[in-house]
Design a protein around this motif. Structure first.
Motif, short mmCIF file in Angstrom:
data_model
loop_
_atom_site.label_atom_id
_atom_site.label_comp_id
_atom_site.label_asym_id
_atom_site.label_seq_id
_atom_site.Cartn_x
_atom_site.Cartn_y
_atom_site.Cartn_z
N ASP A 1 0.83 -1.19 0.00
CA ASP A 1 0.00 0.00 0.00
C ASP A 1 0.88 1.25 0.00
O ASP A 1 1.86 1.34 0.74
CB ASP A 1 -0.91 -0.02 1.24
N ILE A 2 0.51 2.21 -0.81
CA ILE A 2 1.30 3.44 -0.96
C ILE A 2 1.43 4.20 0.36
O ILE A 2 2.42 4.87 0.60
CB ILE A 2 0.70 4.32 -2.07
N SER B 1 -3.66 9.41 -9.63
CA SER B 1 -3.78 10.01 -8.30
C SER B 1 -2.79 9.39 -7.31
O SER B 1 -2.36 10.03 -6.36
CB SER B 1 -5.21 9.87 -7.77
N ASP B 2 -2.40 8.12 -7.54
CA ASP B 2 -1.39 7.48 -6.69
C ASP B 2 -0.06 8.21 -6.74
O ASP B 2 0.64 8.31 -5.74
CB ASP B 2 -1.15 6.03 -7.11
N LEU B 3 0.29 8.69 -7.92
CA LEU B 3 1.59 9.35 -8.07
C LEU B 3 1.73 10.56 -7.16
O LEU B 3 2.83 10.87 -6.70
CB LEU B 3 1.82 9.75 -9.53
#
Length: 124
Positions: A69-70, A92-94
């Motif tokens: 998980d990020i 959006s994760d970036l």
């Protein structure tokens, strides 16, 4: 195979000569069977699962994060690579990934994806 290649490139052989025998640590998502990786690598790697959450001493020594998980990335202080375990990523994760990380994804599944899409088109 791509993941194994990436890990091998991060630590050129022989690791003992270049890095004074350093063992690298990768944190992997809990459903990965990391025990199988060792026989394919030409350098020293240890793997720890992200569930249950490793203690802070372990997190401080993680070199690579694979598929976890990020939100866990901010808990690692040394890690510099985040490896997605699938093709693509959420844009959006970036924004959530700390800027000192290099981000990699698995792009070897393009043939399987193309075959799936073509089969779905033909079936329709």
């Amino acid at each position: 195979r791509m993941l194994l290649l990436l890990l091998s490139l991060l630590s050129p052989p022989p690791a003992s000569a270049i890095h004074g025998g350093k063992t690298f640590l990768a944190m992997v998502e809990s459903d990965i069977d990391a025990g199988k990786f060792g026989k394919f690598l030409n350098s020293s790697w240890k793997f720890t699962k992200d569930t249950p959450l490793p203690n802070m001493d372990v997190l401080r020594n993680v070199d690579v994060v694979i598929g976890s998980d990020i939100s866990l990335l901010n808990r690692t202080t040394k890690a510099k690579l985040y490896q997605y375990m699938y093709t693509g990523f959420q844009e959006s994760d970036l924004l959530s990934i700390p800027s000192h990380f290099t981000v990699a994804n698995v792009h070897q599944s393009e043939i399987a994806i193309a075959e799936y899409v073509l089969a779905a088109m033909l079936q329709a």
